[in-house]
Design a protein around this motif. Sequence first.
Motif, PDB file in Angstrom:
ATOM      1  N   GLN A  24       0.841  -1.185   0.000  1.00 28.70           N
ATOM      2  CA  GLN A  24       0.000   0.000   0.000  1.00 28.70           C
ATOM      3  C   GLN A  24       0.883   1.244   0.000  1.00 28.70           C
ATOM      4  O   GLN A  24       2.087   1.168   0.226  1.00 28.70           O
ATOM      5  N   SER A  85      -7.834  -2.422  -9.867  1.00 25.71           N
ATOM      6  CA  SER A  85      -7.292  -2.981  -8.623  1.00 25.71           C
ATOM      7  C   SER A  85      -5.777  -2.917  -8.509  1.00 25.71           C
ATOM      8  O   SER A  85      -5.240  -3.259  -7.450  1.00 25.71           O
ATOM      9  N   GLY A  89      -3.646   3.064  -4.466  1.00 31.10           N
ATOM     10  CA  GLY A  89      -4.626   4.014  -3.964  1.00 31.10           C
ATOM     11  C   GLY A  89      -5.319   4.754  -5.088  1.00 31.10           C
ATOM     12  O   GLY A  89      -4.693   5.096  -6.095  1.00 31.10           O
ATOM     13  N   TYR A  90      -6.607   4.998  -4.908  1.00 32.02           N
ATOM     14  CA  TYR A  90      -7.413   5.716  -5.889  1.00 32.02           C
ATOM     15  C   TYR A  90      -8.172   6.847  -5.195  1.00 32.02           C
ATOM     16  O   TYR A  90      -8.571   6.726  -4.031  1.00 32.02           O
ATOM     17  N   TYR A  91      -8.391   7.932  -5.955  1.00 34.61           N
ATOM     18  CA  TYR A  91      -9.323   8.969  -5.552  1.00 34.61           C
ATOM     19  C   TYR A  91     -10.551   8.877  -6.462  1.00 34.61           C
ATOM     20  O   TYR A  91     -10.417   8.682  -7.683  1.00 34.61           O
ATOM     21  N   GLN A 100     -14.103  10.142  -2.250  1.00 31.89           N
ATOM     22  CA  GLN A 100     -13.716   8.850  -1.694  1.00 31.89           C
ATOM     23  C   GLN A 100     -12.251   8.577  -1.987  1.00 31.89           C
ATOM     24  O   GLN A 100     -11.718   8.971  -3.028  1.00 31.89           O
ATOM     25  N   GLU A 101     -11.586   7.886  -1.064  1.00 33.04           N
ATOM     26  CA  GLU A 101     -10.262   7.325  -1.292  1.00 33.04           C
ATOM     27  C   GLU A 101     -10.359   5.832  -1.005  1.00 33.04           C
ATOM     28  O   GLU A 101     -10.903   5.424   0.024  1.00 33.04           O
ATOM     29  N   THR A 102      -9.851   5.005  -1.929  1.00 29.25           N
ATOM     30  CA  THR A 102     -10.013   3.565  -1.800  1.00 29.25           C
ATOM     31  C   THR A 102      -8.822   2.855  -2.432  1.00 29.25           C
ATOM     32  O   THR A 102      -7.991   3.478  -3.092  1.00 29.25           O
ATOM     33  N   THR A 103      -8.743   1.546  -2.221  1.00 29.62           N
ATOM     34  CA  THR A 103      -7.674   0.738  -2.817  1.00 29.62           C
ATOM     35  C   THR A 103      -8.188  -0.153  -3.935  1.00 29.62           C
ATOM     36  O   THR A 103      -7.406  -0.911  -4.511  1.00 29.62           O
ATOM     37  N   ASP A 104      -9.461  -0.055  -4.255  1.00 32.70           N
ATOM     38  CA  ASP A 104     -10.042  -0.881  -5.328  1.00 32.70           C
ATOM     39  C   ASP A 104     -11.309  -0.194  -5.820  1.00 32.70           C
ATOM     40  O   ASP A 104     -12.143   0.222  -5.008  1.00 32.70           O
ATOM     41  N   VAL A 105     -11.433  -0.057  -7.141  1.00 34.01           N
ATOM     42  CA  VAL A 105     -12.607   0.627  -7.697  1.00 34.01           C
ATOM     43  C   VAL A 105     -13.468  -0.316  -8.533  1.00 34.01           C
ATOM     44  O   VAL A 105     -14.276   0.134  -9.350  1.00 34.01           O
ATOM     45  N   SER A 107     -16.037  -2.044  -7.794  1.00 41.62           N
ATOM     46  CA  SER A 107     -17.477  -1.865  -7.577  1.00 41.62           C
ATOM     47  C   SER A 107     -18.010  -0.594  -8.232  1.00 41.62           C
ATOM     48  O   SER A 107     -19.231  -0.445  -8.396  1.00 41.62           O
TER      49      SER A 107
END
Length: 265
Positions: A24, A85, A89-91, A100-105, A107
């Motif tokens: 990460q 995936s 990290g993604y915005y 949102q900030e996430t590690t997989d988009v 969904s």
Amino acid sequence: MHGVTRNSLIPRELRQQIRTGAIQGQTSGMAPGFVQANLAILPKDWADDFLAFCHVNPKSCPVIGMTQPGDPFLPLLGEEIDLRSDLPGYYVWENGVRVQETTDVSSLWRDDLVGFAIGCSFSFEHALMDAGIRLRHIEEGRNVAIFRSNIPCAPAGRFQGPMVVSMRSMTPADAIRAIQICTRFPNVHGAPVHFGDPAAIGIADLNKPDYGDVVEIRPGEVPVFWACGVTPQAVLQTSKPPFCITHAPGSMLITDLRISEISLF
């Protein structure tokens, strides 16, 4: 990782570790000699304008890969690359606001989304270090310092805004050498856009980066600024597309493309 260092992993192995969440954060210093990429994902009805914006701003937005609508894969840049995936990290943005900030988009993926891979300056850092140029953010395990500048991008379609720049501190002699080295790599931002007085490009305080980490500048050193692939994030805040996904600053797509393959000489 059972004694296996990240620098010993090939890009496909690093992507697998990123996909599972074992790696990460920022990717500077990983996969020496391979190209890393920034990411922007936009709805199809905004993609043509964004591609035009990249074409007229090749310094900050050099496109090295682009997907078909609804396709999250970039086989020309690497084995089994999945844009949903394979970044740490993604915005996620709505109407120019980060929501949102996430590690997989996965969904959030839609059939109308188009992905753009934009060359990243992390790609040439190994070439600088091979030339004996020290990069403090890598030595300290930090992200590079990133700033919004007052350098305007050329507008195209619905996109306009300022150039974002990344900063590395080095001696004046190393700065000249860095210019010579990075000129070989225009697809990953190429030579710096400025070095010396940060106020000349609208940066008031080097200890307050807009993105990334603070990186110390020691006596006898100067700040050196490169165009940065975070530029689209500053631009979309002005242009306000209804939906967009980008990389989190410093969290890049690690490709199978070798930096030697995109060198001009």
